[in-house]
Design a protein around this motif. Sequence first.
Motif, PDB file in Angstrom:
ATOM      1  N   ALA A  13      -0.722  -6.589   5.738  1.00 52.70           N
ATOM      2  CA  ALA A  13      -1.903  -6.323   4.919  1.00 52.70           C
ATOM      3  C   ALA A  13      -2.875  -5.397   5.650  1.00 52.70           C
ATOM      4  O   ALA A  13      -3.489  -4.508   5.035  1.00 52.70           O
ATOM      5  CB  ALA A  13      -2.593  -7.635   4.553  1.00 52.70           C
ATOM      6  N   PHE A  14      -3.012  -5.572   6.970  1.00 58.23           N
ATOM      7  CA  PHE A  14      -3.909  -4.719   7.749  1.00 58.23           C
ATOM      8  C   PHE A  14      -3.433  -3.272   7.729  1.00 58.23           C
ATOM      9  O   PHE A  14      -4.245  -2.340   7.617  1.00 58.23           O
ATOM     10  CB  PHE A  14      -4.000  -5.224   9.186  1.00 58.23           C
ATOM     11  CG  PHE A  14      -4.910  -4.407  10.056  1.00 58.23           C
ATOM     12  CD1 PHE A  14      -6.295  -4.554   9.948  1.00 58.23           C
ATOM     13  CD2 PHE A  14      -4.411  -3.493  10.969  1.00 58.23           C
ATOM     14  CE1 PHE A  14      -7.145  -3.794  10.736  1.00 58.23           C
ATOM     15  CE2 PHE A  14      -5.257  -2.736  11.754  1.00 58.23           C
ATOM     16  CZ  PHE A  14      -6.629  -2.882  11.645  1.00 58.23           C
ATOM     17  N   VAL A  15      -2.126  -3.068   7.858  1.00 55.74           N
ATOM     18  CA  VAL A  15      -1.581  -1.706   7.789  1.00 55.74           C
ATOM     19  C   VAL A  15      -1.883  -1.076   6.423  1.00 55.74           C
ATOM     20  O   VAL A  15      -2.295   0.085   6.327  1.00 55.74           O
ATOM     21  CB  VAL A  15      -0.059  -1.721   8.054  1.00 55.74           C
ATOM     22  CG1 VAL A  15       0.556  -0.360   7.726  1.00 55.74           C
ATOM     23  CG2 VAL A  15       0.221  -2.083   9.509  1.00 55.74           C
ATOM     24  N   ALA A  19      -4.294   2.159   5.950  1.00 58.15           N
ATOM     25  CA  ALA A  19      -3.753   3.398   5.386  1.00 58.15           C
ATOM     26  C   ALA A  19      -4.524   3.794   4.128  1.00 58.15           C
ATOM     27  O   ALA A  19      -4.852   4.975   3.929  1.00 58.15           O
ATOM     28  CB  ALA A  19      -2.274   3.219   5.070  1.00 58.15           C
ATOM     29  N   ASN A  20      -4.816   2.823   3.288  1.00 58.72           N
ATOM     30  CA  ASN A  20      -5.571   3.097   2.065  1.00 58.72           C
ATOM     31  C   ASN A  20      -6.965   3.636   2.399  1.00 58.72           C
ATOM     32  O   ASN A  20      -7.432   4.607   1.792  1.00 58.72           O
ATOM     33  CB  ASN A  20      -5.686   1.808   1.245  1.00 58.72           C
ATOM     34  CG  ASN A  20      -6.425   1.999  -0.057  1.00 58.72           C
ATOM     35  OD1 ASN A  20      -6.118   2.899  -0.827  1.00 58.72           O
ATOM     36  ND2 ASN A  20      -7.410   1.156  -0.313  1.00 58.72           N
ATOM     37  N   THR A  21      -7.615   3.028   3.384  1.00 62.04           N
ATOM     38  CA  THR A  21      -8.960   3.448   3.769  1.00 62.04           C
ATOM     39  C   THR A  21      -8.953   4.856   4.352  1.00 62.04           C
ATOM     40  O   THR A  21      -9.778   5.704   3.968  1.00 62.04           O
ATOM     41  CB  THR A  21      -9.547   2.459   4.792  1.00 62.04           C
ATOM     42  OG1 THR A  21      -9.642   1.166   4.179  1.00 62.04           O
ATOM     43  CG2 THR A  21     -10.922   2.907   5.263  1.00 62.04           C
ATOM     44  N   LEU A  22      -8.018   5.136   5.249  1.00 65.63           N
ATOM     45  CA  LEU A  22      -7.973   6.459   5.871  1.00 65.63           C
ATOM     46  C   LEU A  22      -7.693   7.548   4.844  1.00 65.63           C
ATOM     47  O   LEU A  22      -8.307   8.626   4.866  1.00 65.63           O
ATOM     48  CB  LEU A  22      -6.902   6.479   6.968  1.00 65.63           C
ATOM     49  CG  LEU A  22      -7.240   5.701   8.245  1.00 65.63           C
ATOM     50  CD1 LEU A  22      -6.027   5.618   9.161  1.00 65.63           C
ATOM     51  CD2 LEU A  22      -8.414   6.350   8.975  1.00 65.63           C
ATOM     52  N   ALA A  55     -14.159   6.634  -4.682  1.00 63.08           N
ATOM     53  CA  ALA A  55     -14.402   5.271  -4.192  1.00 63.08           C
ATOM     54  C   ALA A  55     -13.812   4.228  -5.144  1.00 63.08           C
ATOM     55  O   ALA A  55     -13.282   3.198  -4.702  1.00 63.08           O
ATOM     56  CB  ALA A  55     -15.898   5.036  -4.022  1.00 63.08           C
ATOM     57  N   THR A  56     -13.867   4.483  -6.438  1.00 67.83           N
ATOM     58  CA  THR A  56     -13.279   3.563  -7.417  1.00 67.83           C
ATOM     59  C   THR A  56     -11.765   3.489  -7.247  1.00 67.83           C
ATOM     60  O   THR A  56     -11.168   2.404  -7.338  1.00 67.83           O
ATOM     61  CB  THR A  56     -13.634   4.015  -8.844  1.00 67.83           C
ATOM     62  OG1 THR A  56     -15.069   4.003  -9.001  1.00 67.83           O
ATOM     63  CG2 THR A  56     -13.021   3.091  -9.880  1.00 67.83           C
ATOM     64  N   ALA A  57     -11.140   4.630  -6.975  1.00 67.46           N
ATOM     65  CA  ALA A  57      -9.696   4.638  -6.732  1.00 67.46           C
ATOM     66  C   ALA A  57      -9.363   3.883  -5.438  1.00 67.46           C
ATOM     67  O   ALA A  57      -8.358   3.152  -5.372  1.00 67.46           O
ATOM     68  CB  ALA A  57      -9.188   6.079  -6.641  1.00 67.46           C
ATOM     69  N   TRP A  58     -10.182   4.051  -4.422  1.00 67.51           N
ATOM     70  CA  TRP A  58     -10.021   3.321  -3.160  1.00 67.51           C
ATOM     71  C   TRP A  58     -10.048   1.813  -3.422  1.00 67.51           C
ATOM     72  O   TRP A  58      -9.179   1.058  -2.955  1.00 67.51           O
ATOM     73  CB  TRP A  58     -11.154   3.756  -2.229  1.00 67.51           C
ATOM     74  CG  TRP A  58     -11.255   3.091  -0.890  1.00 67.51           C
ATOM     75  CD1 TRP A  58     -10.347   2.277  -0.289  1.00 67.51           C
ATOM     76  CD2 TRP A  58     -12.363   3.203   0.018  1.00 67.51           C
ATOM     77  NE1 TRP A  58     -10.809   1.875   0.941  1.00 67.51           N
ATOM     78  CE2 TRP A  58     -12.031   2.434   1.153  1.00 67.51           C
ATOM     79  CE3 TRP A  58     -13.579   3.882  -0.021  1.00 67.51           C
ATOM     80  CZ2 TRP A  58     -12.905   2.319   2.246  1.00 67.51           C
ATOM     81  CZ3 TRP A  58     -14.438   3.779   1.065  1.00 67.51           C
ATOM     82  CH2 TRP A  58     -14.105   3.005   2.178  1.00 67.51           C
ATOM     83  N   ILE A  59     -11.037   1.373  -4.204  1.00 66.61           N
ATOM     84  CA  ILE A  59     -11.172  -0.059  -4.506  1.00 66.61           C
ATOM     85  C   ILE A  59      -9.980  -0.553  -5.331  1.00 66.61           C
ATOM     86  O   ILE A  59      -9.470  -1.662  -5.117  1.00 66.61           O
ATOM     87  CB  ILE A  59     -12.501  -0.307  -5.234  1.00 66.61           C
ATOM     88  CG1 ILE A  59     -13.672  -0.067  -4.264  1.00 66.61           C
ATOM     89  CG2 ILE A  59     -12.565  -1.729  -5.801  1.00 66.61           C
ATOM     90  CD1 ILE A  59     -15.019   0.053  -4.949  1.00 66.61           C
ATOM     91  N   CYS A  61      -6.952   0.528  -5.241  1.00 68.75           N
ATOM     92  CA  CYS A  61      -5.815   0.370  -4.331  1.00 68.75           C
ATOM     93  C   CYS A  61      -5.976  -0.866  -3.452  1.00 68.75           C
ATOM     94  O   CYS A  61      -4.983  -1.523  -3.102  1.00 68.75           O
ATOM     95  CB  CYS A  61      -5.640   1.623  -3.477  1.00 68.75           C
ATOM     96  SG  CYS A  61      -5.076   3.071  -4.391  1.00 68.75           S
ATOM     97  N   ASN A  62      -7.224  -1.191  -3.084  1.00 61.40           N
ATOM     98  CA  ASN A  62      -7.462  -2.442  -2.348  1.00 61.40           C
ATOM     99  C   ASN A  62      -7.023  -3.638  -3.182  1.00 61.40           C
ATOM    100  O   ASN A  62      -6.397  -4.580  -2.673  1.00 61.40           O
ATOM    101  CB  ASN A  62      -8.949  -2.579  -2.004  1.00 61.40           C
ATOM    102  CG  ASN A  62      -9.336  -1.829  -0.739  1.00 61.40           C
ATOM    103  OD1 ASN A  62      -8.488  -1.554   0.104  1.00 61.40           O
ATOM    104  ND2 ASN A  62     -10.595  -1.502  -0.622  1.00 61.40           N
ATOM    105  N   THR A  63      -7.357  -3.610  -4.478  1.00 57.05           N
ATOM    106  CA  THR A  63      -6.921  -4.691  -5.360  1.00 57.05           C
ATOM    107  C   THR A  63      -5.399  -4.750  -5.402  1.00 57.05           C
ATOM    108  O   THR A  63      -4.812  -5.839  -5.449  1.00 57.05           O
ATOM    109  CB  THR A  63      -7.487  -4.470  -6.775  1.00 57.05           C
ATOM    110  OG1 THR A  63      -8.926  -4.474  -6.707  1.00 57.05           O
ATOM    111  CG2 THR A  63      -7.032  -5.574  -7.723  1.00 57.05           C
ATOM    112  N   GLY A  64      -4.752  -3.577  -5.337  1.00 57.60           N
ATOM    113  CA  GLY A  64      -3.291  -3.533  -5.349  1.00 57.60           C
ATOM    114  C   GLY A  64      -2.666  -4.221  -4.149  1.00 57.60           C
ATOM    115  O   GLY A  64      -1.742  -5.033  -4.299  1.00 57.60           O
ATOM    116  N   TRP A  65      -3.175  -3.914  -2.939  1.00 56.46           N
ATOM    117  CA  TRP A  65      -2.564  -4.558  -1.771  1.00 56.46           C
ATOM    118  C   TRP A  65      -2.889  -6.053  -1.723  1.00 56.46           C
ATOM    119  O   TRP A  65      -2.097  -6.851  -1.210  1.00 56.46           O
ATOM    120  CB  TRP A  65      -2.921  -3.866  -0.452  1.00 56.46           C
ATOM    121  CG  TRP A  65      -4.340  -3.923   0.034  1.00 56.46           C
ATOM    122  CD1 TRP A  65      -5.254  -2.931   0.017  1.00 56.46           C
ATOM    123  CD2 TRP A  65      -4.994  -5.047   0.657  1.00 56.46           C
ATOM    124  NE1 TRP A  65      -6.444  -3.365   0.555  1.00 56.46           N
ATOM    125  CE2 TRP A  65      -6.304  -4.642   0.973  1.00 56.46           C
ATOM    126  CE3 TRP A  65      -4.592  -6.341   0.983  1.00 56.46           C
ATOM    127  CZ2 TRP A  65      -7.234  -5.483   1.581  1.00 56.46           C
ATOM    128  CZ3 TRP A  65      -5.519  -7.183   1.590  1.00 56.46           C
ATOM    129  CH2 TRP A  65      -6.812  -6.761   1.885  1.00 56.46           C
TER     130      TRP A  65
END
Length: 311
Positions: A13-15, A19-22, A55-59, A61-65
Amino acid sequence: MRKLAQALRGAFAFVLVSANTLFWCLVLFALALVKLALPFEPVRRRLDPLLNAVATAWIACNTGWMRLTQPTRWQVQGGEGLKPGGWYLVNANHQSWVDIFVLQRVLGRRIPLLKFFLKQELIYVPVIGLAWWALDFPFMRRHGKSALRANPALRRQDAETTRRACEKFALAPTSVTNFAEGTRFTAAKHRGQRSPYQHLLKPKAGALAFALGALGTRFRSLVDVTIVYPAGAPTFWDFLCGRVPQVRVHIRELAIPEVFCSGDYEGDPALRSSFHQWLDQLWQDKDRQIAQMRGEADTIWRKPGATSGPG
């Protein structure tokens, strides 16, 4: 073996979150450089919606992981009338860094991008601090009581920071988000404050009042969010490892008294007192809601001799 499996889940999950954040931060930084080089309102009006979309797309993808790696059961009540257009003032209780991911998951795409009031020191967090700066998150300085007594003018710094941030928020629909307690709840802080609430620290009225004064009637409503972790407030590593069996969230949308949107919080003692009473009632309701969500008696607890009201 169970602990090893959890650690492997956490590492995976950390990886994913790293990756999503970067990836999305690189896109954010490119757009932010343009905004920095061309600091004109017409440019901001075009770039701010793009930054918010990234930022919405970032969030998302966070929901995805989270869905991919977390076995957490989510119980969410309320918020059916929320809309993605317009401005909202969002308030929540604060127990863990995980609260931010919870808010983003349950409110993402239901209302505009959440923008948080952050402590000044958080701007130095690698990568994410710059992303928050690029998205115009307001960074607030925290002054101790002794410093405020020595220099009362420091009280105006956060008010001015909030005013400048809200001027930027006025260019595109935004959900201005605040943890009114100002810090994460712990039993030690609760005892130290002699908080009159059973499950909450004393709320700080300043940021909420200043945001209302700056954006006024643009706000559609107050979105009051109550978060409960039945197994106890987790660390971020606990969350990554899947050691959060359940998250309970209650959302309610409240009308904001018009007088708080047009009055002078700093200069009008009567309005300031009225605002504190309103916030205290909000906190009593939230305290009762937490008790219900935790399966406790539907009562409000007051520590004998404690002073009530916002800080």
